[in-house]
Each structure stands twice: as C-alpha cells, then as structure tokens.
Design a protein around this motif. Structure first.
Motif, PDB file in Angstrom:
ATOM      1  N   ILE A   2      -5.487  -0.929  15.417  1.00  0.00           N
ATOM      2  CA  ILE A   2      -5.915  -2.263  14.994  1.00  0.00           C
ATOM      3  C   ILE A   2      -6.231  -2.262  13.500  1.00  0.00           C
ATOM      4  O   ILE A   2      -5.938  -3.218  12.797  1.00  0.00           O
ATOM      5  CB  ILE A   2      -7.137  -2.736  15.818  1.00  0.00           C
ATOM      6  CG1 ILE A   2      -6.723  -2.971  17.272  1.00  0.00           C
ATOM      7  CG2 ILE A   2      -7.756  -3.982  15.227  1.00  0.00           C
ATOM      8  CD1 ILE A   2      -5.703  -4.072  17.476  1.00  0.00           C
ATOM      9  N   GLU A   3      -6.802  -1.158  13.003  1.00  0.00           N
ATOM     10  CA  GLU A   3      -7.126  -1.060  11.574  1.00  0.00           C
ATOM     11  C   GLU A   3      -5.848  -1.121  10.734  1.00  0.00           C
ATOM     12  O   GLU A   3      -5.817  -1.780   9.695  1.00  0.00           O
ATOM     13  CB  GLU A   3      -7.903   0.229  11.273  1.00  0.00           C
ATOM     14  CG  GLU A   3      -9.306   0.254  11.830  1.00  0.00           C
ATOM     15  CD  GLU A   3      -9.373   0.569  13.326  1.00  0.00           C
ATOM     16  OE1 GLU A   3      -8.379   1.090  13.903  1.00  0.00           O
ATOM     17  OE2 GLU A   3     -10.417   0.275  13.926  1.00  0.00           O
ATOM     18  N   HIS A   4      -4.798  -0.431  11.185  1.00  0.00           N
ATOM     19  CA  HIS A   4      -3.508  -0.508  10.478  1.00  0.00           C
ATOM     20  C   HIS A   4      -3.010  -1.950  10.459  1.00  0.00           C
ATOM     21  O   HIS A   4      -2.545  -2.446   9.430  1.00  0.00           O
ATOM     22  CB  HIS A   4      -2.458   0.365  11.154  1.00  0.00           C
ATOM     23  CG  HIS A   4      -2.678   1.831  11.008  1.00  0.00           C
ATOM     24  ND1 HIS A   4      -1.971   2.735  11.738  1.00  0.00           N
ATOM     25  CD2 HIS A   4      -3.511   2.553  10.226  1.00  0.00           C
ATOM     26  CE1 HIS A   4      -2.359   3.960  11.432  1.00  0.00           C
ATOM     27  NE2 HIS A   4      -3.304   3.864  10.510  1.00  0.00           N
ATOM     28  N   LEU A  63      -1.773  -7.014   7.716  1.00  0.00           N
ATOM     29  CA  LEU A  63      -1.896  -8.473   7.668  1.00  0.00           C
ATOM     30  C   LEU A  63      -2.605  -8.931   6.395  1.00  0.00           C
ATOM     31  O   LEU A  63      -2.257  -9.964   5.821  1.00  0.00           O
ATOM     32  CB  LEU A  63      -2.616  -8.982   8.915  1.00  0.00           C
ATOM     33  CG  LEU A  63      -1.845  -8.789  10.225  1.00  0.00           C
ATOM     34  CD1 LEU A  63      -2.683  -9.246  11.407  1.00  0.00           C
ATOM     35  CD2 LEU A  63      -0.511  -9.501  10.178  1.00  0.00           C
ATOM     36  N   ALA A  64      -3.588  -8.165   5.935  1.00  0.00           N
ATOM     37  CA  ALA A  64      -4.264  -8.507   4.682  1.00  0.00           C
ATOM     38  C   ALA A  64      -3.284  -8.422   3.517  1.00  0.00           C
ATOM     39  O   ALA A  64      -3.321  -9.236   2.589  1.00  0.00           O
ATOM     40  CB  ALA A  64      -5.454  -7.579   4.449  1.00  0.00           C
ATOM     41  N   GLY A  65      -2.379  -7.451   3.558  1.00  0.00           N
ATOM     42  CA  GLY A  65      -1.386  -7.306   2.497  1.00  0.00           C
ATOM     43  C   GLY A  65      -0.386  -8.446   2.452  1.00  0.00           C
ATOM     44  O   GLY A  65       0.231  -8.698   1.417  1.00  0.00           O
ATOM     45  N   ALA A  66      -0.231  -9.159   3.537  1.00  0.00           N
ATOM     46  CA  ALA A  66       0.718 -10.271   3.582  1.00  0.00           C
ATOM     47  C   ALA A  66       0.272 -11.438   2.702  1.00  0.00           C
ATOM     48  O   ALA A  66       1.085 -12.272   2.320  1.00  0.00           O
ATOM     49  CB  ALA A  66       0.913 -10.744   5.017  1.00  0.00           C
ATOM     50  N   THR A  67      -1.000 -11.489   2.357  1.00  0.00           N
ATOM     51  CA  THR A  67      -1.492 -12.589   1.527  1.00  0.00           C
ATOM     52  C   THR A  67      -1.534 -12.225   0.046  1.00  0.00           C
ATOM     53  O   THR A  67      -1.920 -13.043  -0.776  1.00  0.00           O
ATOM     54  CB  THR A  67      -2.907 -13.016   1.970  1.00  0.00           C
ATOM     55  OG1 THR A  67      -3.800 -11.911   1.802  1.00  0.00           O
ATOM     56  CG2 THR A  67      -2.905 -13.464   3.419  1.00  0.00           C
ATOM     57  N   VAL A  68      -1.121 -11.004  -0.293  1.00  0.00           N
ATOM     58  CA  VAL A  68      -1.142 -10.544  -1.682  1.00  0.00           C
ATOM     59  C   VAL A  68       0.150 -10.956  -2.385  1.00  0.00           C
ATOM     60  O   VAL A  68       1.236 -10.849  -1.817  1.00  0.00           O
ATOM     61  CB  VAL A  68      -1.289  -9.002  -1.735  1.00  0.00           C
ATOM     62  CG1 VAL A  68      -1.152  -8.481  -3.148  1.00  0.00           C
ATOM     63  CG2 VAL A  68      -2.613  -8.585  -1.125  1.00  0.00           C
ATOM     64  N   THR A  69       0.035 -11.437  -3.614  1.00  0.00           N
ATOM     65  CA  THR A  69       1.185 -11.758  -4.437  1.00  0.00           C
ATOM     66  C   THR A  69       1.150 -10.876  -5.678  1.00  0.00           C
ATOM     67  O   THR A  69       0.161 -10.876  -6.410  1.00  0.00           O
ATOM     68  CB  THR A  69       1.158 -13.255  -4.858  1.00  0.00           C
ATOM     69  OG1 THR A  69       1.136 -14.060  -3.677  1.00  0.00           O
ATOM     70  CG2 THR A  69       2.365 -13.611  -5.696  1.00  0.00           C
ATOM     71  N   LEU A  70       2.220 -10.120  -5.909  1.00  0.00           N
ATOM     72  CA  LEU A  70       2.287  -9.226  -7.062  1.00  0.00           C
ATOM     73  C   LEU A  70       2.861  -9.968  -8.263  1.00  0.00           C
ATOM     74  O   LEU A  70       3.848 -10.690  -8.140  1.00  0.00           O
ATOM     75  CB  LEU A  70       3.171  -8.014  -6.739  1.00  0.00           C
ATOM     76  CG  LEU A  70       2.748  -7.193  -5.528  1.00  0.00           C
ATOM     77  CD1 LEU A  70       3.746  -6.069  -5.281  1.00  0.00           C
ATOM     78  CD2 LEU A  70       1.350  -6.627  -5.721  1.00  0.00           C
ATOM     79  N   ASP A  71       2.247  -9.766  -9.437  1.00  0.00           N
ATOM     80  CA  ASP A  71       2.783 -10.392 -10.641  1.00  0.00           C
ATOM     81  C   ASP A  71       3.766  -9.444 -11.327  1.00  0.00           C
ATOM     82  O   ASP A  71       3.940  -8.290 -10.926  1.00  0.00           O
ATOM     83  CB  ASP A  71       1.655 -10.826 -11.586  1.00  0.00           C
ATOM     84  CG  ASP A  71       0.802  -9.681 -12.091  1.00  0.00           C
ATOM     85  OD1 ASP A  71       1.265  -8.521 -12.088  1.00  0.00           O
ATOM     86  OD2 ASP A  71      -0.332  -9.945 -12.519  1.00  0.00           O
ATOM     87  N   ASP A  72       4.433  -9.929 -12.383  1.00  0.00           N
ATOM     88  CA  ASP A  72       5.450  -9.133 -13.064  1.00  0.00           C
ATOM     89  C   ASP A  72       4.882  -7.857 -13.663  1.00  0.00           C
ATOM     90  O   ASP A  72       5.565  -6.829 -13.689  1.00  0.00           O
ATOM     91  CB  ASP A  72       6.141  -9.965 -14.148  1.00  0.00           C
ATOM     92  CG  ASP A  72       7.111 -10.977 -13.569  1.00  0.00           C
ATOM     93  OD1 ASP A  72       7.620 -10.737 -12.454  1.00  0.00           O
ATOM     94  OD2 ASP A  72       7.370 -11.995 -14.226  1.00  0.00           O
ATOM     95  N   GLU A  73       3.640  -7.881 -14.145  1.00  0.00           N
ATOM     96  CA  GLU A  73       3.047  -6.679 -14.731  1.00  0.00           C
ATOM     97  C   GLU A  73       2.953  -5.559 -13.693  1.00  0.00           C
ATOM     98  O   GLU A  73       3.312  -4.408 -13.968  1.00  0.00           O
ATOM     99  CB  GLU A  73       1.658  -6.988 -15.290  1.00  0.00           C
ATOM    100  CG  GLU A  73       0.993  -5.784 -15.928  1.00  0.00           C
ATOM    101  CD  GLU A  73      -0.404  -6.091 -16.440  1.00  0.00           C
ATOM    102  OE1 GLU A  73      -1.112  -5.115 -16.725  1.00  0.00           O
ATOM    103  OE2 GLU A  73      -0.785  -7.263 -16.549  1.00  0.00           O
TER     104      GLU A  73
END
Length: 80
Positions: free
Chosen positions: A20-22, A27-37
């Motif tokens: 469940i921790e994985h 799922l938390a990573g699904a809301t992250v948006t990476l910028d060009d930097e």
C-alpha cells in the motif's frame, strides 16, 4: 511517474506496487509536474540516447534527438 508521463510517446505508465505504501507513493507522483530545468538535469545525468542495451547503440530514434518528441509541452504536463 512524472518523468514517464512527460514523454509524448508514453500513453500510460504501468505501475506494479507491492505494498500500500508503494501505491501511495506512486499515486502521489501522478500529481507532480516536472519543469524544463528538472528535465534538463535528468538529461544531464542520463543523456538522451543512452542505451543500456549495447546491441542497440546504432539506432538513434527521433524521440532521442528532438526535444519536442521527448517532452510534452509545459501546459500539457499537468496531471489531469
């Protein structure tokens, strides 16, 4: 998750959590948006075209040589 879905050639990211921790972390990573930097820093660590399979080193696909084919545009990266 954010890195995988930034690539325009990726239509889905397959996850395989064992706990469940994985699952919570993924799922938390699904809301992250990476910028060009950040993406440029990743490219600096593992340059586009780096192939861990030495038998395929002769093939250099367009998605490696053209940034527009390695990343979705910034406005398309936000999690839906």
């Amino acid at each position: 998750m954010a890195f995988a879905v930034t690539h325009p050639g990726v239509t889905s990211a397959i996850i395989g959590p064992r706990t469940i921790e994985h699952l919570d972390d993924l799922l938390a990573g699904a809301t992250v948006t990476l910028d060009d930097e950040i993406l440029d820093r990743i490219d600096g660590i593992v340059p586009p075209g780096t192939d861990p399979g030495p038998l395929d080193v002769a093939y250099n696909p367009p998605a490696v040589t053209r940034t527009s084919q390695r990343r979705r545009s910034a406005d398309e990266r936000a999690a839906a």
